[in-house]
Each structure stands twice: as structure tokens, then as C-alpha cells.
Scaffold this active site. Structure first.
Site, mmCIF file in Angstrom:
data_model
loop_
_atom_site.group_PDB
_atom_site.id
_atom_site.type_symbol
_atom_site.label_atom_id
_atom_site.label_comp_id
_atom_site.label_asym_id
_atom_site.label_seq_id
_atom_site.Cartn_x
_atom_site.Cartn_y
_atom_site.Cartn_z
ATOM 1 C CE LYS A 164 -23.325 -27.455 -21.031
ATOM 2 N NZ LYS A 164 -23.851 -28.824 -21.013
ATOM 3 C CG ASP A 189 -27.257 -29.474 -21.905
ATOM 4 O OD1 ASP A 189 -28.149 -30.071 -21.266
ATOM 5 O OD2 ASP A 189 -26.104 -29.927 -22.077
ATOM 6 C CD GLU A 214 -27.952 -31.385 -24.650
ATOM 7 O OE1 GLU A 214 -27.791 -30.419 -25.438
ATOM 8 O OE2 GLU A 214 -27.012 -32.081 -24.239
ATOM 9 C CG ASP A 239 -26.426 -35.463 -22.789
ATOM 10 O OD1 ASP A 239 -25.848 -36.548 -22.694
ATOM 11 O OD2 ASP A 239 -25.807 -34.382 -22.703
ATOM 12 C CE LYS A 263 -22.630 -35.240 -23.997
ATOM 13 N NZ LYS A 263 -23.011 -34.647 -22.720
#
Ligand code: MG
Length: 370
Positions: A164, A189, A214, A239, A263
Site C-alpha cells: 500500500k 497500490d 495500481e 482497480d 474484483k
């Protein structure tokens, strides 16, 4: 398929074993909405897992519960639903809200697979029950603590590490990680924390050999991502921005990304997620499966989706114990080998929520009958 005679909705509060920090803040618990479709003696289960607050996207747990209870589930209960496409058609008049729609769609797929005696991964068209999964690390107290955890993950055989990334936990962190582990596969991300004004920072990141970056820019952006991608060698992975097959098509057409994180629940369920998967495959854009800190119930749905052929990077699906003391499903979800999980071979997702735990952890429940 016979008529969907009952829909049960449970808003559940699941405490995390430790706080999870991202660019959106720190969470101590998650609040999935568990959806059950019943058809005679058969049932299909899924979980819609936006965050507790509308920080990742505009949807949030209590809002998803209410929309499902008051609008979406009444549009489905009492109907004969013969395909995922038919279910989506009944919901199409209601704009947006893919997480809420995704709960119904994925529960339908579990029900459909169970009634046909098939594991969900086969019903979805997967190629093998064994999938690769990666390790993820949120924002931690110190870089030294992170390096220690990464070392453990690499020793355990994880094939890639996701970090992250947020203001204050950024270039210095990734530079230290790259120096400590020069050959390991990493990606970051950003959870939409940056803008095109940060181009100098992205150029420096571009030299660190990341597998992908990301969601660097706004959660609902495509065009700025295309502008950024033209200036970077490192592929961008979208994403948050990919909320539907139409958005995926547009992102690919304008060159906004080199990867797509699927997702299923963010796209409205397995039905649109399959469309996105096929569209990416046909365009030569590889995918991987992301997660929303789901319980094992949502994790098993992601695991089934991760068996598809164009999933080409280890996915974000975690053992139950990574986040939860008491998962919703029993037994726990576990690794089946280094950096690897295997989908159950029994019908549907292969598990149902444990009744005692579901009852104990539910904060709000609704039952709709035809
Ligand atoms: Mg992400």
C-alpha cells in the site's frame, strides 16, 4: 431454475485481528453484507463488501444493506432467474451500485452451481482449481517492521508482494524495499491518492522495477491514467476505475492501463466480471483478482474467479487467519502450498456461513419472501 422464494440479508461486523491501513484510512473492523438466495431446499451465498464508509467508492455497507433490502432484492424475489444475464436485466433499471448488485449476482451463481452439482470455478469456466495468490502489506509503523514482514513472506515462498502506498508512506519506503530485496516482484497500490501533478514522483518510481502501479489517480478517472501511462514504462493497473465492462473497454481503448484488477463485486458480480475478463483477454490485457478484505465467504468467490485463464498475476486472496479470528466460513480458508490456494471441489463455493457465527456477528438482518 425454479423461483427464488426467499432472499436473506445480513449486515455483519467482523473485527480485524489488527488495523488495516491504506490511503483511505485505518479500519479496525469490516462490515460485509451477506446475501442468501433460497430456492426450495437449495441456497446460494455471497458477500457484498464495500468498506464501512464511502472511502474506497461511493457505496458503503449500511447503504448497500438498505438498497438491497428496499429496492434490489424486491426486484428479484419471487422471480425465476435462469442466468446471470437475466438477473442483471432485472436490476438494469437501477443506476450504478455495483457492490449491491454484485451481492445478488454472486449469490445467484453459487445457487446455480450448487443446483447443477458443479464447483463454482467450473460453472464460471475456470481452467484449474489451483491459483496463485500474493502477499500484501498495508501502511505500517516503521519501514524496518515492513522489511521484516516482507522477508518472512518471501521466505514463505510468496511470488509477489503488494505494498500500500500513500503520502508519507511512499518513495522512501519503496526505495528501501527495493534496496533490501533487489530481485523480488513488487507492486504498489496508491488507492487513488495522487494526481498528474505528482509526475516527478511517478518518474522516480518508474526506475524501481515495479511490476505495476495500481490505481495511482482518481477513483473514477480513465483519461488522466492514459496521460500518465504514456509517460511511464511501468504498467498501470486499474482497480477502482473499472466498475463495469463498458468502463473496462474504454480504459483499454484509450491506453489507460496495462493490467486490470478484477474484483467481481466491484463490477456488479460474476456476470459482468466474466465479461470484463473476456474483453481484457481479447485485447491482450492480463488480469488478476483483487479483494476488499472479505471474509472467507467473499474470498471463495474471488478464488473461483481467479481460476480463469486470463488471470496472470498472483491474486489478493488471503487465509482466514490473516484478518480474522472468527471467519464466517468453517473451516478456515488456507494456503494449499507456497503462494497458492486451491478452490474446493464441492458444489458452489464449497462452504456456507457458520450459522452460530453469522447469528452472533449480524448487526442488521432482513428476510424477503415472495
Ligand atoms: Mg487496489
Amino acid at each position: 431454475m425454479s423461483i427464488i422464494d426467499t432472499i436473506e440479508l445480513y449486515r455483519v461486523r467482523l473485527p480485524l485481528v489488527y488495523p488495516f491501513g491504506t490511503a483511505y484510512g485505518t479500519d479496525h473492523a469490516v462490515e460485509p453484507v451477506v446475501v442468501c438466495l433460497r430456492c426450495g431446499d437449495d441456497s446460494g451465498w455471497a458477500e457484498s463488501q464495500p468498506f464501512r464508509l464511502p472511502t474506497y467508492c461511493p457505496e458503503y455497507s449500511a447503504g448497500v444493506f438498505r438498497l438491497l433490502r428496499d429496492v434490489l432484492a424486491p426486484a428479484i424475489v419471487g422471480r425465476q432467474i435462469s442466468s446471470g444475464a437475466a438477473l442483471q436485466k432485472h436490476l438494469a433499471g437501477f443506476k450504478g451500485n455495483p457492490f449491491a448488485k454484485g451481492g445478488l449476482d454472486m449469490a445467484w451463481w453459487d445457487l446455480h452451481a450448487r443446483r447443477n452439482g458443479l464447483p463454482l470455478w467450473q460453472a464460471l469456466g475456470g481452467k484449474s482449481p489451483v491459483v496463485e495468490v500474493g502477499a500484501d502489506f498495508g501502511i505500517m509503523d516503521t519501514i524496518d517492521a515492513l522489511l521484516e514482514r516482507i522477508g518472512e513472506a518471501l521466505d514463505a515462498g510468496f511470488k509477489r508482494i503488494k505494498l500500500k502506498y500513500a503520502p508519507g508512506w511512499d518513495l522512501d519506503m519503496v526505495t528501501a524495499v527495493r534496496e533490501a530485496f533487489p530481485r523480488a516482484v513488487f507492486h504498489i497500490d496508491c488507492n487513488s491518492a495522487y494526481t498528474l501533478d505528482d509526475i516527478d514522483m511517478f518518474r522516480r518510481l518508474d526506475r524501481l522495477g515495479l511490476a505495476m502501479i495500481e490505481q495511482p489517480l482518481a477513483h473514477d478517472d480513465l483519461v488522466d491514467h492514459a496521460t500518465l501511462q504514456k509517460q511511464l514504462r511501468t504498467p498501470i493497473c486499474l482497480d477502482e476505475s473499472i466498475t463495469s465492462p463498458a468502463r473496462a473497454r474504454k480504459a483499454i481503448e484509450i491506453g489507460a492501463c496495462g493490467w486490470v484488477n478484477i474484483k467481481p463485486v466491484r463490477m456488479g458480480g460474476h456476470t459482468p466480471a466474466l465479461e470484463v475478463h473476456d474483453l481484457c483477454r481479447d485485447a491482450g490485457v492480463p488480469c488478476w483478482i483483487g479483494g476488499m478484505v472479505e471474509s472467507g465467504l467473499g474470498g471463495l468467490h474471488c478464488l473461483a474467479m481467479a481460476t480463469l485463464a486470463n488471470v496472470k498475476y498472483p491474486s489478493d486472496i488471503f487465509p482466514s487467519r490473516r484478518f480474522f479470528t472468527d471467519d464466517l466460513v468453517v473451516p478456515d480458508i488456507e494456503l494449499s502450498g507456497p503462494s497458492q490456494m486451491t478452490t474446493p471441489d464441492s458444489p458452489g463455493i464449497g462452504r456456507v456461513p457458520d450459522p452460530e457465527r453469522l447469528d452472533r456477528l449480524t448487526v442488521e438482518k432482513a428476510v424477503l419472501t415472495q
